[in-house]
Scaffold this motif. Structure first.
Motif, PDB file in Angstrom:
ATOM      1  N   TYR B 366      -5.890  -6.060   2.742  1.00  0.00           N
ATOM      2  CA  TYR B 366      -6.807  -5.345   3.033  1.00  0.00           C
ATOM      3  C   TYR B 366      -6.467  -4.134   3.748  1.00  0.00           C
ATOM      4  O   TYR B 366      -6.547  -3.020   3.711  1.00  0.00           O
ATOM      5  CB  TYR B 366      -8.142  -5.831   3.541  1.00  0.00           C
ATOM      6  CG  TYR B 366      -8.701  -6.623   2.655  1.00  0.00           C
ATOM      7  CD1 TYR B 366      -9.827  -6.036   1.879  1.00  0.00           C
ATOM      8  CD2 TYR B 366      -8.236  -7.947   2.457  1.00  0.00           C
ATOM      9  CE1 TYR B 366     -10.498  -7.245   0.881  1.00  0.00           C
ATOM     10  CE2 TYR B 366      -9.000  -8.738   1.654  1.00  0.00           C
ATOM     11  CZ  TYR B 366     -10.016  -8.435   0.878  1.00  0.00           C
ATOM     12  OH  TYR B 366     -10.525  -9.222   0.139  1.00  0.00           O
ATOM     13  N   ALA B 367      -5.550  -4.430   4.952  1.00  0.00           N
ATOM     14  CA  ALA B 367      -5.163  -3.554   5.971  1.00  0.00           C
ATOM     15  C   ALA B 367      -3.650  -2.834   5.654  1.00  0.00           C
ATOM     16  O   ALA B 367      -3.430  -1.836   6.168  1.00  0.00           O
ATOM     17  CB  ALA B 367      -4.942  -4.428   6.961  1.00  0.00           C
ATOM     18  N   LEU B 369      -2.373  -2.012   2.772  1.00  0.00           N
ATOM     19  CA  LEU B 369      -2.426  -0.854   1.578  1.00  0.00           C
ATOM     20  C   LEU B 369      -3.137   0.253   2.079  1.00  0.00           C
ATOM     21  O   LEU B 369      -4.324   0.119   2.958  1.00  0.00           O
ATOM     22  CB  LEU B 369      -3.001  -1.506   0.494  1.00  0.00           C
ATOM     23  CG  LEU B 369      -2.144  -2.676  -0.396  1.00  0.00           C
ATOM     24  CD1 LEU B 369      -3.131  -3.097  -1.440  1.00  0.00           C
ATOM     25  CD2 LEU B 369      -0.906  -2.148  -0.820  1.00  0.00           C
ATOM     26  N   ASN B 370      -2.645   1.408   1.753  1.00  0.00           N
ATOM     27  CA  ASN B 370      -3.168   2.811   2.300  1.00  0.00           C
ATOM     28  C   ASN B 370      -4.501   2.853   1.184  1.00  0.00           C
ATOM     29  O   ASN B 370      -4.296   3.006   0.074  1.00  0.00           O
ATOM     30  CB  ASN B 370      -2.322   3.881   2.103  1.00  0.00           C
ATOM     31  CG  ASN B 370      -2.735   5.089   2.825  1.00  0.00           C
ATOM     32  OD1 ASN B 370      -4.055   5.308   2.654  1.00  0.00           O
ATOM     33  ND2 ASN B 370      -1.927   6.131   3.111  1.00  0.00           N
ATOM     34  N   PRO B 371      -5.598   3.081   1.878  1.00  0.00           N
ATOM     35  CA  PRO B 371      -6.850   3.060   1.102  1.00  0.00           C
ATOM     36  C   PRO B 371      -6.867   4.386   0.302  1.00  0.00           C
ATOM     37  O   PRO B 371      -7.796   4.646  -0.650  1.00  0.00           O
ATOM     38  CB  PRO B 371      -8.124   2.928   2.156  1.00  0.00           C
ATOM     39  CG  PRO B 371      -7.383   3.261   3.283  1.00  0.00           C
ATOM     40  CD  PRO B 371      -6.113   3.056   3.219  1.00  0.00           C
ATOM     41  N   ARG B 372      -6.113   5.405   0.545  1.00  0.00           N
ATOM     42  CA  ARG B 372      -6.337   6.620  -0.237  1.00  0.00           C
ATOM     43  C   ARG B 372      -5.270   6.895  -0.985  1.00  0.00           C
ATOM     44  O   ARG B 372      -4.986   7.881  -1.553  1.00  0.00           O
ATOM     45  CB  ARG B 372      -6.140   7.942   1.111  1.00  0.00           C
ATOM     46  CG  ARG B 372      -7.509   7.746   1.660  1.00  0.00           C
ATOM     47  CD  ARG B 372      -7.652   8.933   2.846  1.00  0.00           C
ATOM     48  NE  ARG B 372      -8.973   8.671   3.658  1.00  0.00           N
ATOM     49  CZ  ARG B 372      -9.222   7.738   4.451  1.00  0.00           C
ATOM     50  NH1 ARG B 372      -8.228   6.990   4.804  1.00  0.00           N
ATOM     51  NH2 ARG B 372     -10.442   7.469   5.142  1.00  0.00           N
ATOM     52  N   MET B 373      -4.396   5.932  -1.180  1.00  0.00           N
ATOM     53  CA  MET B 373      -3.305   5.956  -2.298  1.00  0.00           C
ATOM     54  C   MET B 373      -3.699   4.972  -3.540  1.00  0.00           C
ATOM     55  O   MET B 373      -4.043   3.873  -3.330  1.00  0.00           O
ATOM     56  CB  MET B 373      -2.079   5.578  -1.881  1.00  0.00           C
ATOM     57  CG  MET B 373      -1.290   6.716  -0.881  1.00  0.00           C
ATOM     58  SD  MET B 373      -0.119   5.938   0.017  1.00  0.00           S
ATOM     59  CE  MET B 373       1.241   6.008  -1.229  1.00  0.00           C
ATOM     60  N   SER B 374      -3.546   5.363  -4.634  1.00  0.00           N
ATOM     61  CA  SER B 374      -3.998   4.679  -5.899  1.00  0.00           C
ATOM     62  C   SER B 374      -2.577   3.857  -6.059  1.00  0.00           C
ATOM     63  O   SER B 374      -1.883   3.838  -5.382  1.00  0.00           O
ATOM     64  CB  SER B 374      -4.128   5.655  -7.029  1.00  0.00           C
ATOM     65  OG  SER B 374      -2.673   6.047  -7.384  1.00  0.00           O
ATOM     66  N   VAL B 375      -2.867   2.768  -6.683  1.00  0.00           N
ATOM     67  CA  VAL B 375      -1.901   1.752  -7.059  1.00  0.00           C
ATOM     68  C   VAL B 375      -0.548   2.530  -7.378  1.00  0.00           C
ATOM     69  O   VAL B 375       0.640   2.189  -6.957  1.00  0.00           O
ATOM     70  CB  VAL B 375      -2.057   0.897  -7.890  1.00  0.00           C
ATOM     71  CG1 VAL B 375      -1.394  -0.246  -8.553  1.00  0.00           C
ATOM     72  CG2 VAL B 375      -3.765   0.049  -7.557  1.00  0.00           C
ATOM     73  N   PRO B 416      -7.293   0.652  -3.743  1.00  0.00           N
ATOM     74  CA  PRO B 416      -7.415  -0.686  -3.152  1.00  0.00           C
ATOM     75  C   PRO B 416      -8.512  -1.401  -3.275  1.00  0.00           C
ATOM     76  O   PRO B 416      -8.822  -2.473  -3.267  1.00  0.00           O
ATOM     77  CB  PRO B 416      -6.525  -0.660  -1.986  1.00  0.00           C
ATOM     78  CG  PRO B 416      -5.678   0.452  -2.060  1.00  0.00           C
ATOM     79  CD  PRO B 416      -6.329   1.513  -3.081  1.00  0.00           C
ATOM     80  N   HIS B 417      -9.583  -0.492  -2.755  1.00  0.00           N
ATOM     81  CA  HIS B 417     -11.039  -1.130  -2.404  1.00  0.00           C
ATOM     82  C   HIS B 417     -11.598  -1.521  -3.805  1.00  0.00           C
ATOM     83  O   HIS B 417     -12.626  -2.156  -3.523  1.00  0.00           O
ATOM     84  CB  HIS B 417     -11.951  -0.224  -1.935  1.00  0.00           C
ATOM     85  CG  HIS B 417     -12.341   1.087  -2.560  1.00  0.00           C
ATOM     86  ND1 HIS B 417     -11.567   2.354  -2.654  1.00  0.00           N
ATOM     87  CD2 HIS B 417     -13.346   1.117  -3.568  1.00  0.00           C
ATOM     88  CE1 HIS B 417     -12.376   3.060  -3.559  1.00  0.00           C
ATOM     89  NE2 HIS B 417     -13.355   2.449  -4.111  1.00  0.00           N
ATOM     90  N   GLN B 425      -3.165  -8.523  -3.084  1.00  0.00           N
ATOM     91  CA  GLN B 425      -1.908  -9.225  -2.335  1.00  0.00           C
ATOM     92  C   GLN B 425      -0.902  -8.798  -3.682  1.00  0.00           C
ATOM     93  O   GLN B 425       0.340  -8.860  -3.452  1.00  0.00           O
ATOM     94  CB  GLN B 425      -2.066 -10.449  -2.070  1.00  0.00           C
ATOM     95  CG  GLN B 425      -1.234 -11.184  -1.270  1.00  0.00           C
ATOM     96  CD  GLN B 425      -0.759 -10.414  -0.120  1.00  0.00           C
ATOM     97  OE1 GLN B 425      -0.362  -9.304   0.119  1.00  0.00           O
ATOM     98  NE2 GLN B 425      -0.983 -10.950   1.217  1.00  0.00           N
ATOM     99  N   ARG B 426      -1.482  -9.040  -5.027  1.00  0.00           N
ATOM    100  CA  ARG B 426      -0.383  -8.949  -5.962  1.00  0.00           C
ATOM    101  C   ARG B 426       0.100  -7.204  -5.860  1.00  0.00           C
ATOM    102  O   ARG B 426       1.246  -7.087  -6.015  1.00  0.00           O
ATOM    103  CB  ARG B 426      -0.913  -8.914  -7.303  1.00  0.00           C
ATOM    104  CG  ARG B 426      -1.140 -10.264  -7.654  1.00  0.00           C
ATOM    105  CD  ARG B 426      -2.132 -10.355  -9.010  1.00  0.00           C
ATOM    106  NE  ARG B 426      -2.416 -11.852  -9.064  1.00  0.00           N
ATOM    107  CZ  ARG B 426      -1.754 -12.661  -9.916  1.00  0.00           C
ATOM    108  NH1 ARG B 426      -1.025 -12.258 -10.353  1.00  0.00           N
ATOM    109  NH2 ARG B 426      -2.296 -13.861  -9.902  1.00  0.00           N
TER     110      ARG B 426
END
Lengths: 310, 528
Positions: B366-367, B369-375, B416-417, B425-426
């Motif tokens: 959760y922490a 990965l940058n929440p403002r970047m798509s996969v 990510p959200h 985690q993948r």
């Protein structure tokens, strides 16, 4: 904690020095001088005046002479009010401005804090939308518009409150304080709403509810402290804004405060007065920022521990 | 007569996408003096069910549609908020998952502790404090007199959970609801807390609802087990029945997810990829204070293609070793040879080159990965940064990574959200593998995940390790997990290596007391 305070005070010295230096040279660069006026002044008289106020010296020497005076707490003589020193003028204007600022801050914190907390308790309901809409208007409306509007409504139309003055008629302090505090009240309302919403979603609020505490105790005992920390951190900058904004309000309501002296000094090219007021205000602002940091640390034990170590 | 009897409970949530039934007609009983465990993965409705009993769910969006929950002859679901409040914290108390966030950081633990007592029992502050001190001693806090006036941040996770337990018990409730009370804790601390809960429960003869995602956690303490899946109770039974004769496939899946057994031994000896010699990483603790010796004179090697497990509790220095190897923290002294090059001396381009060959997977997806970047952006960044793909080939590279870590290609533009913990985690694993590294440090990659998801991620890591020919340092506090994935294991204690060997060797013949302690702490070890 004392180390932290001492450290911050030491840091303030270069800041204030930079403010002095920039102001000193900026006012000199601005066109016109204190003894230029529409009436022609005899060159000899002008020269004598300039010699009296050390304006004939090279700029560098004037600067260091000023710093030496400043080190002794002397802000120098005013150019436009002969025979009176800047220290005296500030002392004369300060009480009204300080009182106005204090009342405005009180208005901002009490009204704003209350509105924000009330709004946060029922988000996305009328209880939220109404105070927040009013706050939005408060932020958007400039003081020079709000002041006359309030005067029109409460002073002239309803005849409830006096339209001008300071300490002459009972109630004449209400409108100026409201006018000056309104925008900050609005800002604080938004800050405290956001802060409270954040805190109310924390796990420890659920813990407090699980203890069986009634909702008002959950809010006052558990949420308020954390929710209002952003507001406390904002108080320092807010104070700076209040001082800067007080000029407009002082003019609208004919209040003999520091703000009016300050602006008149700028029009008059009253170098020492401009500098003196700037130095005085910037010192106050630095102190108030420090004060709000200390208050925020006192509210937050984690921060307190950090400062305690530093 | 049961202490609590829940029947036909249904809880719905109103969301933007319509109504969702989170709890669908469940029923269970809690007998006085017994522990009833409710087991299921995240989203199975186990917590929602219990919160709804106490009126702790925000309504809306939640609504209790039907059912009854008879406690002490009265239906909790029919009570007014006022009546329910009288019962909350007095007759029914709760312990929550994360002791780090469940205590108010702005109040001393003493003040928080006495609150329910003063509110419900109308005792004086002094009496309440006296009682709080007794309880703190009973739950095993050292020196309650000195610690009662401290703030939560001054306690460790385990100690905070003890404070939470004391707070729940201060009114001598008859029912205790424990919601994942050990999930955020190290295995060794978990074992202590489980023992404490069981002991206090026996002594007071109270009923307990123990919510967990992990069957092994309740293996030693539960009397009755209720297994939930997607809002339904799929199986109920006493402990014996569930562990020895589970009938429902979901229960069997949960049992199978408990990490057990060790990896088959590796084939012939391989060359060393990493040699760590006398590594020390110390942290300054301010002027004049002794430095914190997080890693103190540690030497080991990692062979190419090997998975080396690092085991120890919080503060043992296991994460710091991983970070030191990757130069994410400054090394105090010692050598880290990677493929013959000393990493500790690298800077600039050399370091960047090395970083491409070494990657890290973090604990908290959760922490990290940058929440403002798509996969897509998350995976494309390392590919472009290290020149592995060009603008033209990057899309292909990203999709390949998605396939490798088992994520549907259609998800590539999501953020990510929008993913579950396991899926995140993948993504994090995909990000680490993007540079085609030779060496990966996995720092507690599964400890934030449900057991069933944990099993899937471990499987994925083993598979990718083989496919990519990875060498891995696997850091965890959980010996059972490490044994499952690692070829060799190092046991760390206070910054030093106390024992090393293969998983089987450590399990069957531990030499050091500390290793024995770690083995003791593995939940449900008796059943495995």
């Amino acid at each position: 904690m004392w180390r932290f305070i001492a450290g911050r005070l030491l840091q303030a010295i270069p800041v204030i020095l930079a403010v002095i230096t920039v102001t000193f040279f900026l006012v000199r660069v601005a066109p016109g001088g204190p003894f230029d006026s529409e009436k022609a002044v005899i060159p000899e008289v002008k020269a004598a005046l300039e010699a009296q106020y050390r304006l004939d010296l090279p700029l560098g020497q004037q600067y260091f002479a000023y710093l030496q005076d400043l080190a002794r707490g002397e802000l120098g003589p005013s150019f436009k009010y002969p025979g009176r020193s800047v220290n005296e003028l500030i002392a004369a204007g300060l009480p009204a401005t300080a009182e106005l600022g204090a009342y405005a801050l009180l208005v901002a914190v009490v009204l704003g804090g209350l509105a924000g907390v009330v709004a946060s308790l029922k988000p996305n309901s009328a209880q939220d939308y109404i105070p927040m809409s009013v706050a939005m208007i408060g932020i958007c409306m400039p003081t020079f518009l709000l002041g006359p509007l309030l005067v029109l409504l409460f002073g002239i139309h309803l005849e409830w409150l006096p339209v001008a003055g300071w300490g002459d008629i009972p109630g004449d302090k209400i409108l100026p304080s409201l006018t000056l505090g309104a925008a900050y009240a609005a800002y604080i309302a938004r800050l405290s709403r956001a802060g409270m919403l954040e805190v109310m979603s924390q796990d420890y609020i659920r813990t407090a509810r699980a203890k069986g505490l009634p909702e008002w105790q959950v809010v006052t005992r558990h949420a308020l402290r954390g929710g209002l920390i952003p507001v406390v951190a904002f108080l320092g900058p807010a104070f700076a804004g209040l001082l800067a904004g007080s000029f407009v309000v002082e003019t609208i309501f004919q209040i003999p405060g520091l703000g009016r002296f300050y602006v008149q000094a700028a029009f008059n090219r009253d170098y020492t007065m401009i500098l003196g007021t700037t130095v005085f205000l910037s010192t106050l602002i630095v102190l108030f920022n420090l004060l709000s940091d200390i208050l925020a640390a006192w509210l937050n034990p984690r921060l307190r521990a950090q400062y305690g170590e530093a | 007569m049961p202490l609590l009897s829940v029947r036909d409970l249904q809880v719905d949530f109103t969301t933007r996408n319509g109504r969702i039934t989170a709890v669908n007609g469940i029923g269970f009983d809690v007998e006085p003096g017994q522990i009833t465990a409710i087991i299921g993965e995240s989203g199975s409705g186990k917590s929602v069910a219990c919160y709804s009993l106490l009126g702790l769910l925000p309504t809306p969006p939640a609504s209790i549609e039907r059912g009854s929950a008879v406690f002490d002859g009265r239906d909790l679901l029919q009570m007014s908020e006022r009546e329910l409040r009288e019962i909350r914290g007095r007759d029914i108390a709760m312990i929550f998952q994360d002791p780090m966030t469940c205590l108010n950081p702005y109040m001393t633990v003493g003040n928080q502790l006495v609150e329910p007592l003063i509110y419900h029992r109308k005792v004086t502050r002094a009496q309440a404090r006296e009682r709080a001190l007794e309880l703190l001693a009973e739950v095993g806090l050292r020196d309650p007199q000195a610690t009662i006036d401290q703030y939560p941040h001054q306690f460790s996770g385990g100690m905070r959970q003890r404070v939470m337990i004391a707070m729940a018990l201060i009114n001598e409730p008859r029912l205790l609801i424990a919601d994942e009370p050990t999930t955020a804790l190290d295995v060794t601390i978990q074992a202590q807390i489980l023992e404490l809960i069981a002991e206090l429960q026996r002594k007071r003869n109270i009923g307990v609802i123990f919510i967990s995602h992990d069957l092994s956690v309740v293996a030693d303490i539960a009397d009755e087990i209720v297994v939930m899946e997607k809002g339904h109770v799929v199986e109920r039974g006493d402990r014996q029945a569930i562990f020895q004769a589970a009938e429902h496939p979901y229960t069997q899946k949960l049992l199978a997810a408990i990490p057990a057994g060790s990896k088959p031994p590796a084939d012939a000896a391989r060359e060393d990829l990493i040699q760590v010699r006398n590594l020390c990483t110390w942290f300054s603790q301010g002027r004049g204070a002794e430095p914190l010796r997080a890693v103190d004179d540690v030497s080991f090697t990692v062979q190419r293609g090997e998975v080396l497990g690092l085991v120890g509790e919080s503060g043992s220095g296991k994460s710091t070793i991983g970070r030191s190897l990757l130069r994410l923290v400054p090394v105090t002294s010692g050598e880290v040879l990677f493929d013959g090059t000393d990493v500790t001396g690298l800077a600039g381009a050399g370091l960047k080159q090395m970083r491409r060959r070494m990657q890290m997977i973090f604990q908290d997806p959760y922490a990290s990965l940058n929440p403002r970047m798509s996969v897509y952006d998350t995976l494309a960044e390392p590919l472009l940064l290290h020149g592995i793909a060009t603008r033209k080939t990057v899309e292909q590279g990203v999709l390949q990574l998605m396939d490798d870590v088992g994520l549907a290609r259609a998800f590539v533009r999501k953020y990510p959200h929008e993913f579950s913990g396991g899926q995140r985690q993948r993504i994090a694993i995909g990000r680490a593998l993007a540079t085609r590294p030779e060496f990966v440090v996995a720092d507690e990659p599964v400890s934030a995940l449900d057991v069933t998801i944990q099993a899937q991620i471990l499987e994925l890591m083993l598979e990718l390790g083989r496919e990519y020919g990875l060498t891995m340092l696997f850091v965890s506090h959980d010996l059972a997990v490490v044994r499952h994935i690692a070829d060799r294991i190092l046991v760390l204690y206070k910054g030093r290596v106390v024992e090393q060997g293969t998983g089987d060797a450590l399990f069957n013949a531990p030499k050091e007391d500390y290793t024995r302690q770690l083995l003791q702490a593995i939940p449900g070890r008796g059943l495995l």
